[in-house]
Design an enzyme around this catalytic site. Structure first.
Site, PDB file in Angstrom:
ATOM      1  N   ARG A 161       0.846  -1.194   0.000  1.00 17.76           N
ATOM      2  CA  ARG A 161       0.000   0.000   0.000  1.00 17.76           C
ATOM      3  C   ARG A 161       0.887   1.252   0.000  1.00 17.76           C
ATOM      4  NH1 ARG A 161      -5.251  -1.623   1.869  1.00 17.76           N
ATOM      5  NH2 ARG A 161      -5.554  -3.646   0.854  1.00 17.76           N
ATOM      6  N   GLU A 182       0.578   4.254   0.760  1.00 20.56           N
ATOM      7  CA  GLU A 182      -0.109   5.314   1.505  1.00 20.56           C
ATOM      8  C   GLU A 182       0.866   5.932   2.503  1.00 20.56           C
ATOM      9  OE1 GLU A 182      -3.176   2.998   3.211  1.00 20.56           O
ATOM     10  OE2 GLU A 182      -4.410   2.936   1.388  1.00 20.56           O
ATOM     11  N   ARG A 218      -0.786   1.742  13.194  1.00 21.31           N
ATOM     12  CA  ARG A 218      -1.366   0.513  12.654  1.00 21.31           C
ATOM     13  C   ARG A 218      -1.253   0.374  11.132  1.00 21.31           C
ATOM     14  NH1 ARG A 218      -7.962   0.857  12.961  1.00 21.31           N
ATOM     15  NH2 ARG A 218      -8.279   2.641  11.581  1.00 21.31           N
ATOM     16  N   HIS A 219      -0.476   1.236  10.499  1.00 24.39           N
ATOM     17  CA  HIS A 219      -0.334   1.164   9.050  1.00 24.39           C
ATOM     18  C   HIS A 219       1.109   0.868   8.655  1.00 24.39           C
ATOM     19  CE1 HIS A 219      -4.203   3.400   9.125  1.00 24.39           C
ATOM     20  NE2 HIS A 219      -4.419   2.720   8.019  1.00 24.39           N
ATOM     21  N   GLU A 255     -10.285  -2.103  13.402  1.00 22.06           N
ATOM     22  CA  GLU A 255     -10.689  -2.996  12.322  1.00 22.06           C
ATOM     23  C   GLU A 255      -9.557  -3.958  11.960  1.00 22.06           C
ATOM     24  OE1 GLU A 255      -9.940  -3.556   8.095  1.00 22.06           O
ATOM     25  OE2 GLU A 255     -10.313  -1.412   8.415  1.00 22.06           O
ATOM     26  N   SER A 278     -11.841  -6.374   6.559  1.00 23.39           N
ATOM     27  CA  SER A 278     -12.854  -5.684   5.776  1.00 23.39           C
ATOM     28  C   SER A 278     -13.285  -6.631   4.670  1.00 23.39           C
ATOM     29  CB  SER A 278     -12.276  -4.390   5.185  1.00 23.39           C
ATOM     30  OG  SER A 278     -13.281  -3.669   4.516  1.00 23.39           O
ATOM     31  N   ARG A 282      -1.707  -6.875  12.261  1.00 25.48           N
ATOM     32  CA  ARG A 282      -2.691  -6.149  13.063  1.00 25.48           C
ATOM     33  C   ARG A 282      -3.393  -7.091  14.041  1.00 25.48           C
ATOM     34  NH1 ARG A 282      -6.612  -1.728  10.244  1.00 25.48           N
ATOM     35  NH2 ARG A 282      -4.568  -1.040   9.476  1.00 25.48           N
TER      36      ARG A 282
END
Length: 568
Positions: free
Chosen positions: A334, A336, A342-343, A491, A494, A542
């Protein structure tokens, strides 16, 4: 002189004796006496000469004795029982079984054993005994090295004792000895110790950036510094990650990554039992999986490719290929710029996809059973590892119900609104808003307080905040057949029913600004006919972070990758 007296010549004058001066005569006598030693002086000198002779003889005897002692000390009858092993330690097979500390029990007492371990620390106790602490992953064992007599079958010499004290911490050592019963408080193995008979250094290490003890300290140690006269060194997370190999040796990290492995095994075991097969999808793709803004672009010969954001499209095509139920454990990328707890830019995805027979809750049921199987498996089989981690990261026990709480998305938002939650602009939260991280955590606390669980499901998310391939709700087009799973208010999955109709899928692409032509191969798969299907994606790190409440996802990643870290 009388008149007419003849005057003497110079020679006659010299021959006439001069009358003696009394004073001069006395000085001459004293001077003559001082030219030879007196009796007292002779005695004194004789005594000093005798003392010097005796001192020289004594020094000679002492020197002789010293040489004899050194010669005797040079003969080390225990020299074969210690030392540095040669570089090649892989040329002989003796068939001996090497001891693992977690296998010690009462039957081990009295046994002659051999093992390899890290030299954790060393503590001399007087001139003839040294206590050693050996470490194997999450376990530590005390060793006792005692100087013994020359007639002892397994002699331990003073030289061997000195050698043991020079071995650097974290060196790999080979140890032989006898297991004994003991009462040891400073090691994880508290009922046994080893009487060391042989001690060899297999691999020595240099200067360490930090100690394993410092890297293993709980926060409570540092809180003690405020009230007690103690000083501890804190090892920061960046320092740990810069020296990850050393950091991975802490008992805490050994336990964390055993549990990470366990999650993958439990994931596989459960899905295999449910008729799934494991697949392996490509990580180089010709188009973005979900949105062009969060993909890594790479040069692919004379064209451009993208690192896969998920196996989403590939696993759906497998369902169209009549594979019915599939899963994959593989890296996900990712792009991002998210610098949060948490990323990460690369993580391990646990993905599954399955055909639906009647209702999309069939997928939700499988996923729910999967998570409960993982939670139960961790608690039943990895209690030791959970305890090890809890010593450094204490937390409340992870709670989950036999019948999992399933809340409609609107119900969760209602709970938040009643608790005073607001959106990013400070306005009261609406029932169709996207949920922020802060509100996720708040909902987790509310659910735990009301329902006594850390694990729950939100169902029926608004369609506007879900990916283009999410199936709309057949009754309310503003909602979707999608769901998220939560642990401790964050979360961890998903998922949704997917759009399997190519016409609807192309329409959804256009609605979110994706050019269907860029994903023609994906669309073509559904033109060949795909059954209704759904699935979900789980972030391994996670799950581990939240189950153990580690506070930062990087602690659950072997070698984390985030916007600021690309090494080691």
């Amino acid at each position: 002189m009388a008149e007419n007296q003849p005057v003497p010549t110079d020679a006659q004058a010299a021959a006439v004796p001069t009358p003696a001066n009394p004073a001069t005569t006395t000085e001459a006598a004293e001077a003559g006496a001082s030219t030879g030693p007196t009796k007292g002086e002779l005695k004194r000198r004789a005594k000093e000469a005798e003392k010097a002779k005796k001192a020289a003889e004594r020094a000679a005897r002492e020197e002789e004795e010293r040489k004899k002692r050194e010669a005797a000390a040079a003969v080390d009858n225990a020299s074969q029982n210690y030392g540095k092993l040669p570089l090649h330690q892989s040329q002989e097979r003796t068939g001996r079984k090497f001891l693992k500390f977690d296998g010690l029990d009462k039957a081990s007492v009295g046994q002659q054993v051999i093992f390899r371990a890290r030299m954790h620390n060393m503590r001399p106790q007087g001139a003839k005994i040294v206590f050693l602490t050996f470490r194997q992953q999450t376990h530590t064992l005390q060793g006792v090295l005692v100087v013994s007599g020359e007639k002892d079958e397994h002699q331990v010499s003073k030289q061997m004792l000195k050698y043991a004290q020079t071995i650097p911490s974290e060196s790999l050592v080979m140890v032989e000895g006898v297991i004994k019963e003991a009462d040891v408080k400073s090691c994880t193995v508290q009922n046994f110790e080893i009487g060391v008979q042989k001690l060899y250094t297999a691999v020595e290490v240099g200067e360490l950036p930090f100690s394993i003890d410092d890297a293993s300290r709980p926060e409570s140690d540092f809180q003690r510094m405020e009230t007690e006269d103690v000083q501890f060194s804190r090892v920061s997370l960046p320092t740990r990650l810069d020296n990850r190999v050393l950091d991975l040796r802490t008992p805490t990290n050994q336990a964390i990554f055993r549990m990470s492995s366990a999650v993958c095994n439990l994931f596989r075991d459960y899905l295999n039992s449910q008729g799934f097969i494991e697949i392996h999808t490509p990580k180089l793709q010709g188009a973005a999986t979900e949105s062009g803004a969060s993909v890594f672009k790479v040069q692919y010969f004379n064209s451009q490719a993208f690192l896969a954001q998920s196996p989403q499209l590939a696993k759906q095509m497998c369902i169209a290929g009549d594979m019915e139920r599939v899963y994959e454990i593989a890296p996900v990328f990712r792009a991002e710029d998210s610098n949060t707890h948490r990323h990460m830019t690369e993580f391990m995805g646990l993905d599954l996809e399955m055909a639906i027979e009647e209702h999309y809750h069939e997928v939700l049921d499988v996923l729910d059973g999967l998570f409960k199987s993982i939670f139960k498996g961790l608690k039943e089989k990895f209690a030791h590892e959970i305890d090890v981690v809890a010593k450094q990261f204490p937390c409340e026990e992870f709670l989950f119900l036999d019948e999992t709480l399933r809340l409609p998305f609107k119900e969760g938002m209602k709970m938040l609104k009643e608790a005073g939650a607001t959106d990013s602009e400070g306005n009261p939260i609406g029932e169709m808003d996207d949920m922020s991280t802060e509100n996720e955590k708040l909902l987790g606390r509310l659910v735990r307080e009301k329902y006594k669980t850390d694990y729950f499901i939100l169902d029926k998310f608004p369609l506007a905040i879900r990916p283009f391939y999410t199936m709309p709700d057949p009754v309310d087009p503003t909602l979707s057949n999608s769901y998220d799973f939560f642990m401790r208010g964050e979360e961890i999955l998903s998922g949704a029913q997917r759009v399997h109709d190519p016409v609807v899928l192309e329409q959804r692409m256009k609605e979110v600004g994706i050019d269907p032509a860029a994903m023609q191969g994906y669309l073509d798969a559904f033109k060949l006919g795909a059954p209704p299907h759904g699935g979900g994606g789980i972030g391994l790190e996670r799950v581990v972070m939240l189950f153990l409440k580690l506070g930062n996802i990087r602690r659950a990643s072997l070698f984390p990758r985030d916007p600021k870290r690309l090494a080691p």
